[in-house]
Design an enzyme around this catalytic site. Structure first.
Site, short mmCIF file in Angstrom:
data_model
loop_
_atom_site.label_atom_id
_atom_site.label_comp_id
_atom_site.label_asym_id
_atom_site.label_seq_id
_atom_site.Cartn_x
_atom_site.Cartn_y
_atom_site.Cartn_z
N ARG A 43 6.38 40.91 29.82
CA ARG A 43 7.07 40.20 28.76
C ARG A 43 6.77 38.70 28.90
NH1 ARG A 43 7.27 44.34 26.59
NH2 ARG A 43 9.06 45.45 25.67
N HIS B 287 0.05 41.11 21.97
CA HIS B 287 1.02 42.14 22.37
C HIS B 287 0.59 43.52 21.86
CE1 HIS B 287 5.54 42.78 23.47
NE2 HIS B 287 4.78 43.80 23.85
N ILE C 126 4.30 51.76 35.14
CA ILE C 126 3.12 51.07 34.62
C ILE C 126 2.37 50.39 35.75
CG2 ILE C 126 2.37 49.14 33.18
CD1 ILE C 126 4.53 49.94 31.17
#
Length: 317
Positions: free
Chosen positions: A233, A280, A153
């Site tokens: 996160r 999210h 990513i």
């Protein structure tokens, strides 16, 4: 990996009819995490975890999946599955989603960065009130960007940054390595790199090593006016420390993930100045299901052929 067992069930969070190329030698059961189990969990050999249904749902059938060989998540992170590793039979593999989320998450990282720099949230608020408020904003061009968590990513984020003529991309991962685009620095070099970074993008998974990585000391090393973007996160960041920096006006933030999550309505992070928050949504886009279907099909083809499955992140002891 051998499939020589009387059990042959595959649990899918997608109706099997939506996956026309599935191997024909297995029995497919549809379970998206809602209601009762579709069959005896003891007969399941390949479990595709329901997407975005929470840890409790994901782990619920595992104690009874005594013959499962592969547990396949559709998430890049596996932190929600970690309590289930001790439930896996010996040799069973826990796999993450590999490159599934690269495109969508990298798009959102760029979107959050640009939205914050160019003042889009302020413009939307002004539009709601019918106010015309031009102003001078920061460009992504010529900025120095630090990507913390330079995996698939992170590399996809860099792909999207370069056409915007950033001045420099610095890369940090668990360990140092070389790439065609330049060095990846170890985490130990963060104290040296942070003062140079006008934009810090977090794309790291949540592990024991990264929990609370972005603490008061980390934030203090970022230069005045710097932007913190988190698409990894929430618990990688010390929320209280971040709120203090935001309320002082020294830093800005653009967050797709928070700690806690969901963020309670009364949490001070909602009202902190200079912050953009999305709920999210890095993964769930129109790009998700076509790529998820390809991932599941490829993994099942490997499984049936007795080949090693890809993206293994843990194994039952």
């Amino acid at each position: 990996m051998s499939t020589s067992t009387t059990a042959s069930d595959v649990w899918l969070p997608i109706p099997p009819g939506d996956l026309p190329s599935l191997p024909s030698t297995l029995t497919y059961r549809y379970w998206n995490g809602e209601g009762g189990f579709p069959a005896d969990p003891a007969d399941c050999v390949f479990y595709v975890v329901p997407y975005m249904k929470g840890q409790e749902t994901a782990l619920r059938p595992l104690p009874r999946m005594t013959r499962v060989r592969v547990v396949q998540t559709l998430t890049a992170g596996i932190d929600h599955m970690l309590p289930g590793i001790e439930l896996l039979p010996p040799g069973a593999r826990l796999c993450n989603a590999g490159e599934l989320h690269n495109t969508s998450t990298a798009e959102l990282a760029l979107t959050l960065t640009l939205a914050s720099l160019r003042g889009i949230p302020d413009a939307v608020r002004a539009q709601d009130e019918g106010r015309w408020e031009p102003g001078f904003r920061t460009s992504l061009a010529d900025r120095r960007v630090l990507i913390v968590g330079y995996g698939n990513i992170g590399a996809a984020i860099e792909d999207r940054l370069l056409p915007f003529e950033v001045a420099e991309v610095m890369r940090v991962a668990r360990s140092a390595r070389e790439t065609p685009r330049g060095p990846v620095h170890p985490v130990s070099e963060l104290p040296r790199l942070l003062p140079e970074a006008e934009i810090v993008i977090l794309a790291t998974p949540l592990t024991d090593a990264t929990r609370g990585l972005v603490d008061a000391g980390f934030l203090a090393r970022m230069p005045d006016g710097a932007l913190l973007v988190n698409v990894g996160r929430g618990a990688v960041v010390d929320t209280d420390a971040l709120v203090r920096e935001l309320e002082s006006g020294r830093l800005r933030a653009a967050l797709d993930v928070t700690d806690p999550e969901p963020l309670p309505p009364a949490h001070p992070l909602w009202r902190a100045p200079g912050v953009v928050i999305t709920p999210h949504v890095g993964g769930p886009t129109s790009a998700f299901w076509p790529r998820a279907e390809k991932l599941i099909t490829r993994q099942l083809e490997r499984f049936v052929a007795g080949e090693p499955v890809a993206h293994v992140r843990a194994e039952g002891a």
